[in-house]
Design an enzyme around this catalytic site. Structure first.
Site, short mmCIF file in Angstrom:
data_model
loop_
_atom_site.label_atom_id
_atom_site.label_comp_id
_atom_site.label_asym_id
_atom_site.label_seq_id
_atom_site.Cartn_x
_atom_site.Cartn_y
_atom_site.Cartn_z
N ASP A 71 1.59 -1.86 -12.97
CA ASP A 71 0.86 -0.66 -12.58
C ASP A 71 0.23 -0.95 -11.22
O ASP A 71 -0.59 -1.87 -11.09
CB ASP A 71 -0.21 -0.39 -13.66
CG ASP A 71 -1.09 0.81 -13.32
OD1 ASP A 71 -1.07 1.29 -12.17
OD2 ASP A 71 -1.81 1.27 -14.23
N VAL A 72 0.56 -0.15 -10.20
CA VAL A 72 0.09 -0.44 -8.83
C VAL A 72 -1.41 -0.29 -8.66
O VAL A 72 -1.97 -0.73 -7.66
CB VAL A 72 0.82 0.41 -7.76
CG1 VAL A 72 2.29 0.10 -7.71
CG2 VAL A 72 0.56 1.91 -7.97
N THR A 96 14.29 14.19 -6.23
CA THR A 96 13.87 13.14 -7.16
C THR A 96 13.02 13.80 -8.26
O THR A 96 12.58 14.94 -8.12
CB THR A 96 13.00 12.06 -6.47
OG1 THR A 96 11.70 12.62 -6.24
CG2 THR A 96 13.60 11.56 -5.17
N LYS A 135 -1.59 10.98 1.49
CA LYS A 135 -0.48 10.61 2.38
C LYS A 135 -0.93 10.46 3.84
O LYS A 135 -0.39 9.64 4.58
CB LYS A 135 0.66 11.62 2.25
CG LYS A 135 1.32 11.61 0.87
CD LYS A 135 1.87 10.22 0.51
CE LYS A 135 2.56 10.17 -0.82
NZ LYS A 135 3.14 8.85 -1.10
N TYR A 195 -2.94 15.81 -2.29
CA TYR A 195 -1.77 14.95 -2.01
C TYR A 195 -1.73 14.62 -0.52
O TYR A 195 -1.51 13.48 -0.13
CB TYR A 195 -0.50 15.68 -2.46
CG TYR A 195 0.80 14.93 -2.23
CD1 TYR A 195 1.19 13.88 -3.06
CD2 TYR A 195 1.66 15.30 -1.19
CE1 TYR A 195 2.40 13.22 -2.86
CE2 TYR A 195 2.87 14.65 -0.98
CZ TYR A 195 3.23 13.60 -1.83
OH TYR A 195 4.43 12.95 -1.62
#
Ligand SMILES: NC(=O)c1ccc[n+]([C@@H]2O[C@H](COP(=O)([O-])OP(=O)(O)OC[C@H]3O[C@@H](n4cnc5c(N)ncnc54)[C@H](O)[C@@H]3O)[C@@H](O)[C@H]2O)c1
Length: 231
Positions: A16-17, A145, A112, A108
């Site tokens: 898990d990052v 994706t 980013k 989001y």
């Protein structure tokens, strides 16, 4: 298959990052099993869409934790091992949404945009310290994706706000073409390789012109009648 035929090997370690201890363990495994570390792709990410005034703090924090804290932890724990290994290339997945704003994707965009400038700051630190580590960001446009269907606000079932990416690409990508994971993988491979050895602190945009489009989109007439939007 080709890579196996040329004696390439791959190994999968689950982690898990957002878990710092897991990063310590993965770096230790890389050192033991591979003798060091020369490349890191910080790829894990989620996208939670919706109005900013309806977003829960839990959703904001979940997205920040994976998209931004995870990249920070990867960078933090990879650099010492890359220095020890003699060279390294870190590639951080940002987005076109890290270059420009998007309505109903503001949180989001915040993650980013953070990845974009975190990349530049760390690249400069490595350069000025003369550490042999390059750090760059990749900015995909609209790529086919599962991200477009797997993540939803915590209040909805996964998949409840699935996006029709074929229709969206047709509508907003200048070429009308939906990107494929290989389009991004090829750019990542370039940044990981010595072919990009003079590149650090920069942005590789892979979007079939999506971000260039914004600069000509003063009005619908200038864009051949297509509706203008973005990821
Ligand atoms: N697909 C696109 O159109 C697009 C556009 C711009 C940027 N991106 C970025 O590209 C990257 C890859 O996304 P994708 O499109 O392949 O989506 P994806 O959903 O197919 O892959 C994301 C991966 O992240 C993993 N992940 C999620 N939370 C995790 C955690 N806590 N720890 C470890 N792994 C975790 C998921 O299991 C999944 O395998 C993301 O950072 C995404 O934001 C994608």
């Amino acid at each position: 298959m080709e890579h196996r035929a040329s004696a390439g090997k791959a190994e999968y370690l689950h982690h898990d990052v957002t878990d710092e201890q897991a990063w310590v363990e993965v770096m230790s495994a890389a050192k033991q099993r591979c003798g060091g570390l020369n490349g890191l792709v910080n790829n894990a990410g989620i996208g939670i869409a919706g109005s900013i005034v309806e977003m829960t703090l839990a959703d904001w924090q979940r997205q920040q934790a994976i998209n931004l804290d995870g990249v920070f932890l990867g960078i933090k724990h990879a650099i010492p091992l890359m220095r020890e290994s003699g060279s390294g290339s870190i590639i951080n997945l940002s987005s076109v949404a890290g270059l420009q704003g998007n309505s109903r994707l503001a949180a989001y965009c915040a993650t980013k945009g953070g990845v974009r400038l975190l990349t530049k700051g760390v690249a400069l630190e490595c350069a000025q310290e003369r550490w042999p580590v390059r750090v760059n960001s990749v900015h995909p446009g609209i790529i086919e994706t599962p991200i477009w269907s797997t993540v939803a606000p915590g209040s909805l079932e996964p998949g409840a706000n699935t996006v029709d990416v074929d229709a969206m690409a047709e509508q907003v990508v200048p070429t009308g073409v939906l990107g494929q994971p290989l389009d991004i993988a090829n750019g990542v491979l370039f940044l990981a390789s010595d072919e990009s050895s003079y590149m650090t602190g920069t942005e590789l945009v892979i979007d079939a012109g999506l971000s260039a489009w914004k600069f000509v989109a003063a009005g619908p007439a200038l864009v051949a009648g297509r509706a203008v939007g973005s990821t």
